[in-house]
Design a protein around this motif. Structure first.
Motif, PDB file in Angstrom:
ATOM      1  N   ALA A 197       1.087  43.167 -26.156  1.00 33.71           N
ATOM      2  CA  ALA A 197       1.488  41.923 -25.492  1.00 33.71           C
ATOM      3  C   ALA A 197       0.266  41.107 -25.084  1.00 33.71           C
ATOM      4  CB  ALA A 197       2.349  42.238 -24.275  1.00 33.71           C
ATOM      5  N   ALA A 198      -0.782  41.793 -24.595  1.00 31.90           N
ATOM      6  CA  ALA A 198      -2.002  41.078 -24.192  1.00 31.90           C
ATOM      7  C   ALA A 198      -2.674  40.424 -25.400  1.00 31.90           C
ATOM      8  CB  ALA A 198      -2.959  42.044 -23.498  1.00 31.90           C
ATOM      9  N   ARG A 199      -2.698  41.138 -26.529  1.00 31.84           N
ATOM     10  CA  ARG A 199      -3.304  40.551 -27.736  1.00 31.84           C
ATOM     11  C   ARG A 199      -2.468  39.381 -28.246  1.00 31.84           C
ATOM     12  NH1 ARG A 199      -4.090  45.975 -29.435  1.00 31.84           N
ATOM     13  NH2 ARG A 199      -2.575  45.712 -31.120  1.00 31.84           N
ATOM     14  N   ALA A 200      -1.153  39.506 -28.140  1.00 32.75           N
ATOM     15  CA  ALA A 200      -0.280  38.409 -28.563  1.00 32.75           C
ATOM     16  C   ALA A 200      -0.517  37.167 -27.712  1.00 32.75           C
ATOM     17  CB  ALA A 200       1.184  38.841 -28.476  1.00 32.75           C
TER      18      ALA A 200
ATOM     19  N   GLU B 184      -3.305  36.341 -26.415  1.00 36.97           N
ATOM     20  CA  GLU B 184      -4.567  35.741 -26.841  1.00 36.97           C
ATOM     21  C   GLU B 184      -4.326  34.771 -27.994  1.00 36.97           C
ATOM     22  OE1 GLU B 184      -7.168  38.914 -27.865  1.00 36.97           O
ATOM     23  OE2 GLU B 184      -7.350  39.683 -25.815  1.00 36.97           O
ATOM     24  N   ILE B 185      -3.333  35.113 -28.844  1.00 40.82           N
ATOM     25  CA  ILE B 185      -2.982  34.244 -29.974  1.00 40.82           C
ATOM     26  C   ILE B 185      -2.135  33.066 -29.505  1.00 40.82           C
ATOM     27  CG2 ILE B 185      -1.781  34.140 -32.198  1.00 40.82           C
ATOM     28  CD1 ILE B 185      -2.334  37.166 -32.457  1.00 40.82           C
ATOM     29  N   ALA B 186      -1.187  33.361 -28.613  1.00 44.22           N
ATOM     30  CA  ALA B 186      -0.258  32.333 -28.122  1.00 44.22           C
ATOM     31  C   ALA B 186      -0.253  32.350 -26.594  1.00 44.22           C
ATOM     32  CB  ALA B 186       1.145  32.591 -28.664  1.00 44.22           C
ATOM     33  N   PRO B 187      -1.265  31.738 -25.968  1.00 42.76           N
ATOM     34  CA  PRO B 187      -1.350  31.747 -24.501  1.00 42.76           C
ATOM     35  C   PRO B 187      -0.096  31.175 -23.842  1.00 42.76           C
ATOM     36  CG  PRO B 187      -3.367  30.885 -25.485  1.00 42.76           C
ATOM     37  CD  PRO B 187      -2.362  30.991 -26.590  1.00 42.76           C
TER      38      PRO B 187
ATOM     39  N   THR C 297       7.460  36.163 -13.501  1.00 44.09           N
ATOM     40  CA  THR C 297       7.703  34.860 -12.869  1.00 44.09           C
ATOM     41  C   THR C 297       7.182  33.731 -13.749  1.00 44.09           C
ATOM     42  OG1 THR C 297       7.545  35.853 -10.673  1.00 44.09           O
ATOM     43  CG2 THR C 297       7.293  33.471 -10.805  1.00 44.09           C
ATOM     44  N   LYS C 298       6.005  33.934 -14.314  1.00 46.74           N
ATOM     45  CA  LYS C 298       5.429  32.924 -15.204  1.00 46.74           C
ATOM     46  C   LYS C 298       6.285  32.760 -16.461  1.00 46.74           C
ATOM     47  CE  LYS C 298       0.918  31.493 -17.002  1.00 46.74           C
ATOM     48  NZ  LYS C 298      -0.504  31.898 -17.187  1.00 46.74           N
ATOM     49  N   ALA C 299       6.833  33.877 -16.956  1.00 52.66           N
ATOM     50  CA  ALA C 299       7.709  33.813 -18.132  1.00 52.66           C
ATOM     51  C   ALA C 299       8.931  32.954 -17.848  1.00 52.66           C
ATOM     52  CB  ALA C 299       8.129  35.221 -18.551  1.00 52.66           C
TER      53      ALA C 299
END
Length: 442
Positions: free
Chosen positions: A264-267, A269-272, A299-301
């Motif tokens: 999820a963290a790498r994803a 990086e691709i799609a902030p 919450t941000k989601a």
């Protein structure tokens, strides 16, 4: 006077006598021609379609969905083609809106929203596909399974020739009884493996195989398939995000929280700020006991409009994390908001509404236990707990199909939840005012 473009409905089917009538009936007012390619029905599918005026063709089944699809296109005569399966229906569409779509001279085809009802029908998967496009001989379907026309159109007319529409197709072919009775999963895997034998480096086929494996419950195989697909992809494919989500789903179901957080963290990086991956990262943090981080990401989601799950599910995740760090007032407030969100959403089933209310009741009961009997705050906590029980009772009646004399049960549930939220907010305001009031000197 400009002539209105003519639309041909093109379908393929096998043993769909129960559903094909509803499919044709949903579009017969907007199409001028119906072309059915039958791939070997043993029931009355052909007769039912013919009764609606369809041109019925027969095409031997060869484990390749593109063959009958393209046979139907070759037989059609319309200016535009609308593609449906017999186990699908088109949501009602305003003919004037359809005419606007067909009159756009710069558009060669349209993406249509696909809502697939799966399992018992309480869960819905959302996708889109090009199902309405100009009838040209160079536009043909490709792929043995999960066949698509989009690549053919883009090669011929350029990447900017397609547009999105508000048309919605409901798909019922992956309801549990349909899948089991027709052994669809086994058939699909057989076709995909046959195709992979010819081209083992096709990432889309590995992705499709992973989808079948995850639906069958073979999580480890799905994770392997998703990783293989992603390794072979460039990152610009239209299903790149879907492949990442497939990998995340497999890791989540196999409780591999550290790997899930890493993906999820790498994803991100691709799609902030992608809301779906923010939610997944929040879930991963939750599983690892990192509750504050989980609250932040989920919450941000929600703020960015998460599409992976409905708002109620994400809000319940927040409520659980708030409870884990003993922020009970905020936890029960978030759980009540989840109920309101579920009750007011047309896409949430009665069964899922009931599950949301039960989760809220659990949180409300835990909240009540934090206050000693007879205290000023216990009365409010008891009111919220009783309200949660009332919501569960109403949601259970909705799930059982009991009719409410005044209005739908979900409106009653939403009203009770909003009243409890109001009482909770008022109590918090009174507590703050009490704390700010200086003591009276004796």
């Amino acid at each position: 006077m400009k002539q209105t473009p003519q639309v041909s409905l093109c379908m393929i089917a096998k043993d769909e006598e129960r559903r094909i009538g509803a499919c044709i009936a949903s579009v017969r007012h907007i199409v001028e021609e119906i072309v059915l390619v039958d791939t070997g029905s043993l029931d009355r599918t052909r007769e039912v379609a013919a009764g609606y005026g369809a041109l019925v063709l027969e095409c031997p089944w060869t484990d390749d969905f593109s063959v009958p699809r393209n046979a139907g296109l070759a037989a059609a005569n319309g200016d535009w083609v609308l593609v449906l399966d017999a186990d699908e229906v088109l949501d009602p569409v305003d003919p004037n809106y359809l005419e606007i779509l067909l009159s756009a001279s710069h558009v060669e085809g349209y993406f249509v929203n696909i809502h697939s009802h799966v399992g018992t029908g309480c869960e819905t998967l959302f996708d889109e596909a090009v199902r309405l496009f100009r009838h040209r001989p160079q536009y043909r379907f490709e792929g043995r399974i999960h066949e698509q026309v989009v690549n053919s159109i883009r090669r011929q007319s350029g990447p900017g020739c397609l547009a999105r529409s508000d048309l919605t197709v409901k798909h019922f072919g992956y309801l549990a009884d349909e899948v089991e009775s027709k052994a669809k999963r086994e058939r699909n895997i057989r076709i995909i493996e046959r195709a992979l034998a010819s081209d083992e480096r096709d990432p889309f086929l590995h992705f499709c195989l992973g989808v079948e494996h995850i639906q069958m419950g073979d999580v480890d195989a799905a994770v392997t398939d998703a990783r293989k697909a992603l390794t072979l992809m460039r990152g610009t494919e239209g299903y790149f995000k879907d492949a990442l989500l497939l990998l995340c789903t497999g890791l989540l179901r196999s409780a591999r929280s550290h790997e899930l957080a890493s993906v999820a963290a790498r994803a991100l990086e691709i799609a902030p700020d992608d809301p779906d991956f923010l939610l997944i990262l929040g879930i991963a943090c939750s599983l690892s006991g990192r509750h504050s981080e989980a609250i932040q990401h989920v919450t941000k989601a929600l703020t960015h409009g998460c599409s992976l799950v409905a708002g109620p599910a994400a809000r319940l995740i927040i409520a659980r994390q708030l409870g884990a760090v003993r922020q009970w007032v905020d936890a029960v407030a978030e759980a009540l908001r989840a109920v309101v969100c579920a009750a007011e959403s047309a896409s949430v089933s009665p069964r899922d509404l009931l599950a949301t209310c039960r989760e809220c009741r659990k949180t409300a009961d835990l909240y009540a236990r934090q206050h000693p009997p007879g205290s000023r705050t216990r009365a409010v906590a008891d009111y919220v707990s009783i309200s949660a029980r009332q919501m569960v009772a109403c949601a259970r009646a909705a799930a059982l199909g009991v009719e409410y004399p005044e209005h739908p049960w979900n409106r009653k549930v939403a009203g009770v939840a909003r009243a409890a939220l109001g009482a909770l907010a008022a109590a918090q305001t009174r507590e703050l005012e009490f704390a700010r009031t200086p003591p009276v000197e004796g």
